[in-house]
Design a protein around this motif. Structure first.
Motif, PDB file in Angstrom:
ATOM      1  N   ARG A  70       1.314  -1.496  -0.203  1.00  0.00           N
ATOM      2  CA  ARG A  70      -0.154  -0.330   0.471  1.00  0.00           C
ATOM      3  C   ARG A  70       0.905   1.427  -0.332  1.00  0.00           C
ATOM      4  NH1 ARG A  70      -3.639  -1.033   4.867  1.00  0.00           N
ATOM      5  NH2 ARG A  70      -3.083   1.172   5.185  1.00  0.00           N
ATOM      6  N   LEU A  71       0.738   2.344  -1.033  1.00  0.00           N
ATOM      7  CA  LEU A  71       1.357   3.349  -0.766  1.00  0.00           C
ATOM      8  C   LEU A  71       1.559   4.103   0.387  1.00  0.00           C
ATOM      9  CD1 LEU A  71       2.571   4.758  -3.234  1.00  0.00           C
ATOM     10  CD2 LEU A  71       0.547   6.371  -3.430  1.00  0.00           C
ATOM     11  N   ASP A  72       0.884   3.714   1.073  1.00  0.00           N
ATOM     12  CA  ASP A  72       0.837   4.211   3.004  1.00  0.00           C
ATOM     13  C   ASP A  72       2.068   4.108   3.432  1.00  0.00           C
ATOM     14  OD1 ASP A  72      -1.475   2.938   2.562  1.00  0.00           O
ATOM     15  OD2 ASP A  72      -1.603   3.179   4.853  1.00  0.00           O
ATOM     16  N   ARG A  73       2.145   2.581   2.904  1.00  0.00           N
ATOM     17  CA  ARG A  73       2.744   1.911   3.951  1.00  0.00           C
ATOM     18  C   ARG A  73       4.038   2.408   3.352  1.00  0.00           C
ATOM     19  NH1 ARG A  73       0.632  -2.209   6.822  1.00  0.00           N
ATOM     20  NH2 ARG A  73      -1.381  -1.123   7.626  1.00  0.00           N
ATOM     21  N   ILE A  74       4.531   2.480   1.847  1.00  0.00           N
ATOM     22  CA  ILE A  74       5.531   2.898   2.073  1.00  0.00           C
ATOM     23  C   ILE A  74       6.331   3.955   1.882  1.00  0.00           C
ATOM     24  CG2 ILE A  74       6.808   3.354  -0.472  1.00  0.00           C
ATOM     25  CD1 ILE A  74       4.870   2.054  -2.081  1.00  0.00           C
ATOM     26  N   HIS A  75       4.730   5.609   2.413  1.00  0.00           N
ATOM     27  CA  HIS A  75       5.492   6.560   2.995  1.00  0.00           C
ATOM     28  C   HIS A  75       6.003   6.244   4.432  1.00  0.00           C
ATOM     29  CE1 HIS A  75       2.662   8.540  -0.492  1.00  0.00           C
ATOM     30  NE2 HIS A  75       4.162   8.360  -1.544  1.00  0.00           N
ATOM     31  N   ARG A  76       5.094   6.203   4.880  1.00  0.00           N
ATOM     32  CA  ARG A  76       5.340   5.218   5.996  1.00  0.00           C
ATOM     33  C   ARG A  76       6.579   5.651   6.878  1.00  0.00           C
ATOM     34  NH1 ARG A  76       2.851   1.431  10.073  1.00  0.00           N
ATOM     35  NH2 ARG A  76       3.920   0.000   8.392  1.00  0.00           N
ATOM     36  N   SER A  77       7.116   4.103   5.921  1.00  0.00           N
ATOM     37  CA  SER A  77       8.968   3.674   5.569  1.00  0.00           C
ATOM     38  C   SER A  77       9.685   4.132   5.708  1.00  0.00           C
ATOM     39  CB  SER A  77       8.639   2.435   5.006  1.00  0.00           C
ATOM     40  OG  SER A  77       7.836   0.655   5.351  1.00  0.00           O
ATOM     41  N   CYS A  78       9.437   4.975   4.694  1.00  0.00           N
ATOM     42  CA  CYS A  78      10.120   6.034   4.182  1.00  0.00           C
ATOM     43  C   CYS A  78      10.488   7.020   5.310  1.00  0.00           C
ATOM     44  CB  CYS A  78      10.267   6.892   2.705  1.00  0.00           C
ATOM     45  SG  CYS A  78       9.985   5.951   1.046  1.00  0.00           S
ATOM     46  N   ALA A  79       8.904   7.329   5.607  1.00  0.00           N
ATOM     47  CA  ALA A  79       9.680   8.401   6.777  1.00  0.00           C
ATOM     48  C   ALA A  79      10.352   7.943   7.456  1.00  0.00           C
ATOM     49  CB  ALA A  79       8.474   9.106   7.035  1.00  0.00           C
ATOM     50  N   ILE A  80      10.259   7.043   7.857  1.00  0.00           N
ATOM     51  CA  ILE A  80      11.225   6.354   9.871  1.00  0.00           C
ATOM     52  C   ILE A  80      12.159   6.301   8.669  1.00  0.00           C
ATOM     53  CG2 ILE A  80      11.009   4.284  10.851  1.00  0.00           C
ATOM     54  CD1 ILE A  80       8.111   3.411  10.712  1.00  0.00           C
ATOM     55  N   LEU A  81      12.943   5.489   7.228  1.00  0.00           N
ATOM     56  CA  LEU A  81      14.139   5.887   7.459  1.00  0.00           C
ATOM     57  C   LEU A  81      14.848   6.592   6.936  1.00  0.00           C
ATOM     58  CD1 LEU A  81      13.791   2.797   4.976  1.00  0.00           C
ATOM     59  CD2 LEU A  81      14.841   2.339   7.070  1.00  0.00           C
ATOM     60  N   LEU A  82      14.464   8.238   6.374  1.00  0.00           N
ATOM     61  CA  LEU A  82      14.697   9.219   6.423  1.00  0.00           C
ATOM     62  C   LEU A  82      15.606   9.614   7.595  1.00  0.00           C
ATOM     63  CD1 LEU A  82      12.882  10.847   3.730  1.00  0.00           C
ATOM     64  CD2 LEU A  82      15.771  10.451   3.562  1.00  0.00           C
ATOM     65  N   HIS A  83      14.498   9.864   8.756  1.00  0.00           N
ATOM     66  CA  HIS A  83      14.156   9.735  10.132  1.00  0.00           C
ATOM     67  C   HIS A  83      15.386   9.058  10.656  1.00  0.00           C
ATOM     68  CE1 HIS A  83      13.035  11.068  14.349  1.00  0.00           C
ATOM     69  NE2 HIS A  83      12.285  12.126  13.737  1.00  0.00           N
ATOM     70  N   THR A  84      15.502   7.838  11.101  1.00  0.00           N
ATOM     71  CA  THR A  84      16.474   7.240  11.250  1.00  0.00           C
ATOM     72  C   THR A  84      17.757   7.585  10.894  1.00  0.00           C
ATOM     73  OG1 THR A  84      15.449   5.061  11.422  1.00  0.00           O
ATOM     74  CG2 THR A  84      17.786   4.933  11.690  1.00  0.00           C
TER      75      THR A  84
END
Length: 92
Positions: A70-84
């Protein structure tokens, strides 16, 4: 060598950064644990002695006949990874 298990200290900087980032993005806590998927993470840990974490989208339709994320899961994972990445970089 592929698929061998590994374990890292939950106090490692990368683990702490991922936990903080997950909390900042989702307002929830991330569980720590193992997975049965095969990645190259074990090579980084075992050969390179580099503490390594993995984070995926979810397993809702992984490896199914009709595989999707799901596109919202891609956005969430990208945000988490960038923040990390940013959080981890500030620790040094």
């Amino acid at each position: 060598m592929s698929g061998e298990s590994y374990k890292i200290d939950p106090g490692e900087d990368i683990v702490v950064s991922l936990q903080r980032s997950y909390r900042a993005v989702t307002n929830d806590e991330i569980g720590l644990g193992g997975t049965s998927v095969i990645t190259d993470a074990c090579r980084l840990v075992r050969n390179g002695r580099i503490p390594t974490v993995t984070l995926g989208f979810d397993s809702e339709a992984a490896h199914a006949d009709y595989e999707y994320v799901r596109l919202d899961r891609i956005h969430r994972s990208c945000a988490i990874l960038l923040h990390t990445v940013l959080d981890y970089g500030l620790q040094e």
